[in-house]
Design a protein around this motif. Structure first.
Motif, short mmCIF file in Angstrom:
data_model
loop_
_atom_site.label_atom_id
_atom_site.label_comp_id
_atom_site.label_asym_id
_atom_site.label_seq_id
_atom_site.Cartn_x
_atom_site.Cartn_y
_atom_site.Cartn_z
N ASN A 33 76.66 -84.62 109.89
CA ASN A 33 77.09 -84.26 111.25
C ASN A 33 78.50 -83.68 111.25
O ASN A 33 79.11 -83.57 112.30
N ASN A 34 79.00 -83.29 110.09
CA ASN A 34 80.30 -82.64 109.98
C ASN A 34 80.10 -81.16 110.30
O ASN A 34 79.40 -80.46 109.57
N PRO A 35 80.71 -80.64 111.38
CA PRO A 35 80.49 -79.25 111.75
C PRO A 35 80.99 -78.24 110.72
O PRO A 35 80.57 -77.09 110.72
N ASP A 36 81.88 -78.66 109.83
CA ASP A 36 82.42 -77.76 108.81
C ASP A 36 81.61 -77.79 107.51
O ASP A 36 81.90 -77.04 106.59
N CYS A 37 80.62 -78.66 107.42
CA CYS A 37 79.81 -78.78 106.21
C CYS A 37 78.75 -77.67 106.18
O CYS A 37 78.07 -77.44 107.18
N PRO A 38 78.60 -77.00 105.05
CA PRO A 38 77.57 -75.96 104.98
C PRO A 38 76.17 -76.58 104.92
O PRO A 38 75.95 -77.58 104.25
N VAL A 39 75.25 -75.98 105.63
CA VAL A 39 73.85 -76.42 105.56
C VAL A 39 73.31 -75.99 104.21
O VAL A 39 73.45 -74.82 103.83
N PRO A 40 72.69 -76.90 103.46
CA PRO A 40 72.16 -76.51 102.15
C PRO A 40 71.05 -75.47 102.28
O PRO A 40 70.31 -75.45 103.26
N ALA A 41 70.95 -74.61 101.29
CA ALA A 41 69.95 -73.55 101.31
C ALA A 41 68.53 -74.09 101.43
O ALA A 41 67.67 -73.46 102.02
N VAL A 42 68.29 -75.26 100.88
CA VAL A 42 66.95 -75.86 100.93
C VAL A 42 66.74 -76.67 102.21
O VAL A 42 65.67 -77.22 102.42
N GLY A 43 67.74 -76.75 103.07
CA GLY A 43 67.63 -77.50 104.31
C GLY A 43 67.89 -78.98 104.10
O GLY A 43 68.27 -79.42 103.02
N TYR A 44 67.69 -79.73 105.16
CA TYR A 44 67.89 -81.18 105.11
C TYR A 44 66.55 -81.88 104.89
O TYR A 44 65.51 -81.35 105.26
N PRO A 45 66.58 -83.10 104.33
CA PRO A 45 65.33 -83.85 104.16
C PRO A 45 64.67 -84.11 105.51
O PRO A 45 65.31 -84.57 106.45
N THR A 46 63.39 -83.80 105.59
CA THR A 46 62.64 -83.93 106.83
C THR A 46 61.25 -84.48 106.52
O THR A 46 60.68 -84.15 105.48
N GLY A 47 60.71 -85.30 107.41
CA GLY A 47 59.34 -85.78 107.23
C GLY A 47 58.96 -86.81 108.27
O GLY A 47 59.75 -87.16 109.14
N SER A 48 57.75 -87.31 108.14
CA SER A 48 57.24 -88.28 109.11
C SER A 48 57.45 -89.73 108.68
O SER A 48 57.21 -90.64 109.45
N ASN A 49 57.92 -89.94 107.45
CA ASN A 49 58.18 -91.28 106.95
C ASN A 49 59.68 -91.45 106.80
O ASN A 49 60.30 -90.88 105.89
N LEU A 50 60.29 -92.26 107.67
CA LEU A 50 61.75 -92.40 107.68
C LEU A 50 62.28 -92.92 106.35
O LEU A 50 63.29 -92.42 105.85
N ILE A 51 61.61 -93.87 105.74
CA ILE A 51 62.08 -94.42 104.47
C ILE A 51 62.11 -93.34 103.40
O ILE A 51 63.09 -93.22 102.65
N GLU A 52 61.07 -92.52 103.32
CA GLU A 52 61.03 -91.45 102.32
C GLU A 52 62.12 -90.40 102.57
O GLU A 52 62.73 -89.89 101.63
N VAL A 53 62.38 -90.09 103.84
CA VAL A 53 63.41 -89.11 104.18
C VAL A 53 64.79 -89.65 103.78
O VAL A 53 65.61 -88.94 103.20
N GLU A 54 65.04 -90.93 104.07
CA GLU A 54 66.31 -91.56 103.67
C GLU A 54 66.46 -91.58 102.15
O GLU A 54 67.54 -91.29 101.61
N GLU A 55 65.38 -91.90 101.44
CA GLU A 55 65.43 -91.92 99.97
C GLU A 55 65.70 -90.53 99.41
O GLU A 55 66.45 -90.39 98.44
N GLU A 56 65.11 -89.51 100.01
CA GLU A 56 65.37 -88.14 99.55
C GLU A 56 66.83 -87.77 99.76
O GLU A 56 67.46 -87.17 98.89
#
Length: 68
Positions: A33-56
């Motif tokens: 949530n840092n506005p100065d941080c670049p968004v990674p080219a591959v995007g952020y971890p996303t999915g329907s399983n919160l535990i898996e998204v946190e682990e990624e």
């Protein structure tokens, strides 16, 4: 920020958030949530399983910038 989430691998900040929305069921995205941080080219971890998204997110943080 969840105590389970590691700092951002791109800027090192601990201002990590979990966004939620519904798309045929709950969806989650862990992101810096840092506005100065670049968004990674591959995007952020996303999915329907919160535990898996946190682990990624945490694997990305362990790998460091050079592995992204």
């Amino acid at each position: 920020m969840s105590d389970k989430l590691k700092p951002c691998p791109f800027c090192g900040k601990k201002n990590i958030i979990i966004e939620t929305w519904s798309s045929g069921g709950p969806m989650y995205m862990v992101k810096c949530n840092n506005p100065d941080c670049p968004v990674p080219a591959v995007g952020y971890p996303t999915g329907s399983n919160l535990i898996e998204v946190e682990e990624e997110w945490n694997r990305r943080a362990e790998n460091g910038k050079s592995k992204m």
